[in-house]
Design an enzyme around this catalytic site. Structure first.
Site, PDB file in Angstrom:
ATOM      1  N   LYS A  15       0.831  -1.218   0.000  1.00  0.00           N
ATOM      2  CA  LYS A  15       0.000   0.000   0.000  1.00  0.00           C
ATOM      3  C   LYS A  15       0.862   1.264   0.000  1.00  0.00           C
ATOM      4  O   LYS A  15       0.562   2.223  -0.689  1.00  0.00           O
ATOM      5  CB  LYS A  15      -0.917   0.044   1.235  1.00  0.00           C
ATOM      6  CG  LYS A  15      -2.003  -0.984   1.263  1.00  0.00           C
ATOM      7  CD  LYS A  15      -3.073  -0.682   2.293  1.00  0.00           C
ATOM      8  CE  LYS A  15      -2.541  -0.479   3.698  1.00  0.00           C
ATOM      9  NZ  LYS A  15      -1.941  -1.701   4.278  1.00  0.00           N
ATOM     10  N   ARG A  90     -11.676   1.767   9.397  1.00  0.00           N
ATOM     11  CA  ARG A  90     -11.251   0.451   9.862  1.00  0.00           C
ATOM     12  C   ARG A  90     -12.435  -0.407  10.320  1.00  0.00           C
ATOM     13  O   ARG A  90     -12.280  -1.606  10.526  1.00  0.00           O
ATOM     14  CB  ARG A  90     -10.257   0.585  11.027  1.00  0.00           C
ATOM     15  CG  ARG A  90      -8.899   1.109  10.633  1.00  0.00           C
ATOM     16  CD  ARG A  90      -7.962   1.100  11.815  1.00  0.00           C
ATOM     17  NE  ARG A  90      -6.697   1.759  11.517  1.00  0.00           N
ATOM     18  CZ  ARG A  90      -5.647   1.154  10.976  1.00  0.00           C
ATOM     19  NH1 ARG A  90      -5.720  -0.125  10.679  1.00  0.00           N
ATOM     20  NH2 ARG A  90      -4.529   1.814  10.752  1.00  0.00           N
ATOM     21  N   ARG A 129      12.147  -7.764   5.448  1.00  0.00           N
ATOM     22  CA  ARG A 129      12.361  -6.305   5.546  1.00  0.00           C
ATOM     23  C   ARG A 129      13.539  -5.981   6.459  1.00  0.00           C
ATOM     24  O   ARG A 129      13.712  -6.580   7.519  1.00  0.00           O
ATOM     25  CB  ARG A 129      11.124  -5.628   6.143  1.00  0.00           C
ATOM     26  CG  ARG A 129       9.998  -5.383   5.192  1.00  0.00           C
ATOM     27  CD  ARG A 129       8.863  -4.738   5.968  1.00  0.00           C
ATOM     28  NE  ARG A 129       7.696  -4.463   5.157  1.00  0.00           N
ATOM     29  CZ  ARG A 129       6.527  -4.090   5.655  1.00  0.00           C
ATOM     30  NH1 ARG A 129       6.376  -3.945   6.962  1.00  0.00           N
ATOM     31  NH2 ARG A 129       5.501  -3.854   4.867  1.00  0.00           N
ATOM     32  N   ARG A 162      12.817  -4.890  12.286  1.00  0.00           N
ATOM     33  CA  ARG A 162      11.884  -4.447  13.320  1.00  0.00           C
ATOM     34  C   ARG A 162      11.316  -5.649  14.072  1.00  0.00           C
ATOM     35  O   ARG A 162      11.135  -6.708  13.485  1.00  0.00           O
ATOM     36  CB  ARG A 162      10.733  -3.660  12.684  1.00  0.00           C
ATOM     37  CG  ARG A 162      11.144  -2.295  12.182  1.00  0.00           C
ATOM     38  CD  ARG A 162       9.939  -1.568  11.596  1.00  0.00           C
ATOM     39  NE  ARG A 162      10.301  -0.255  11.095  1.00  0.00           N
ATOM     40  CZ  ARG A 162       9.858   0.263   9.961  1.00  0.00           C
ATOM     41  NH1 ARG A 162       9.040  -0.442   9.194  1.00  0.00           N
ATOM     42  NH2 ARG A 162      10.215   1.465   9.586  1.00  0.00           N
ATOM     43  N   ARG A 173      -1.212  -9.810  13.283  1.00  0.00           N
ATOM     44  CA  ARG A 173      -1.690  -8.636  12.544  1.00  0.00           C
ATOM     45  C   ARG A 173      -2.679  -9.027  11.444  1.00  0.00           C
ATOM     46  O   ARG A 173      -3.681  -8.351  11.221  1.00  0.00           O
ATOM     47  CB  ARG A 173      -0.499  -7.870  11.938  1.00  0.00           C
ATOM     48  CG  ARG A 173       0.296  -7.105  12.986  1.00  0.00           C
ATOM     49  CD  ARG A 173       1.711  -6.813  12.525  1.00  0.00           C
ATOM     50  NE  ARG A 173       1.786  -5.796  11.502  1.00  0.00           N
ATOM     51  CZ  ARG A 173       2.889  -5.575  10.763  1.00  0.00           C
ATOM     52  NH1 ARG A 173       3.962  -6.304  10.945  1.00  0.00           N
ATOM     53  NH2 ARG A 173       2.887  -4.618   9.875  1.00  0.00           N
TER      54      ARG A 173
END
Length: 222
Positions: A15, A90, A129, A162, A173
């Site tokens: 996104k 949301r 990542r 992270r 998530r």
């Protein structure tokens, strides 16, 4: 005619990359709830101060405050040509409120883009990542490697992963995303505004499809 877009998709769907491309190509503001809160707090608006009181305590900002801030933000002059909403709505109540407030200010949502990616690919993207500790530049162990392993090309800072960029955290998530977002997709499907795209095709190909769809929406609005 204005392009008023809501961008949706799970963590790792791309996104952020598509948002950057869209706002550059169409010169519309990218509005995330986080940015919106920061702007309202910085400018000391009444709703911004209310939001700050919740954020400072570590609490979630209530829907009525968030919705008020969205209305305030979408009414600003830089949204005349359109806007890209990211991270809002949301929930169904937020989506229903957005339908009402956007009509009230003459900036009704024209398109909802949902970027879908298979779970296996999301895990590969997110687990790979890496980020520079100094300047925040993003890298990936497969697709965006630095010239020297573990070292940022831009500032020479160390790269790190992270804490939530791992498979276990992503599972949590994704569960939240699917529970919260599935009803939203059904809601927008009924309005006829929803377009679902395959985010596994690659960034450039995906943007070509988005550009084509936005061209059709723009033509329909004339």
């Amino acid at each position: 005619m204005a392009l008023n877009i809501v961008l949706m998709g799970p963590p790792g769907a791309g996104k952020g990359t598509q948002a950057k491309k869209i706002i550059q190509a169409y010169a519309i503001p990218h509005i995330s709830t986080g940015d919106m809160f920061r702007l309202a707090i910085k400018e000391g608006t009444k709703l911004g101060l209310v939001a700050k009181s919740y954020i400072d305590k570590g609490d979630l900002v209530p829907d009525d405050v968030t919705i008020g801030l969205v209305k305030e933000r979408l009414a600003m002059d830089d949204c005349k040509k359109g806007y890209l909403l990211d991270g809002f709505p949301r929930t169904i109540p937020q989506a229903e409120a957005l339908e009402v407030l956007s009509k009230e200010i003459g900036r009704e949502v024209s398109l909802v883009i949902d970027i879908e990616v298979e779970k296996k690919e999301l895990i590969r993207r997110i687990a790979g990542r890496r980020v520079c500790k100094n300047c925040g530049a993003p890298y990936h162990v497969d697709t965006a490697k630095p010239k020297v392993e573990g070292v940022c090309d831009i500032c020479g800072g160390p790269l790190y992963q992270r804490l939530d960029d791992n498979e276990a955290a992503l599972e949590v998530r994704l569960t939240h995303y699917e529970e919260d977002t599935k009803p939203l997709l059904d809601f927008y499907k009924k309005t006829g505004k929803l377009v679902v795209l395959d985010g596994g095709e690659g960034s450039d190909r995906l943007f070509e499809k988005i550009t084509s769809i936005l061209g059709e929406v723009s033509d329909d609005n004339h």
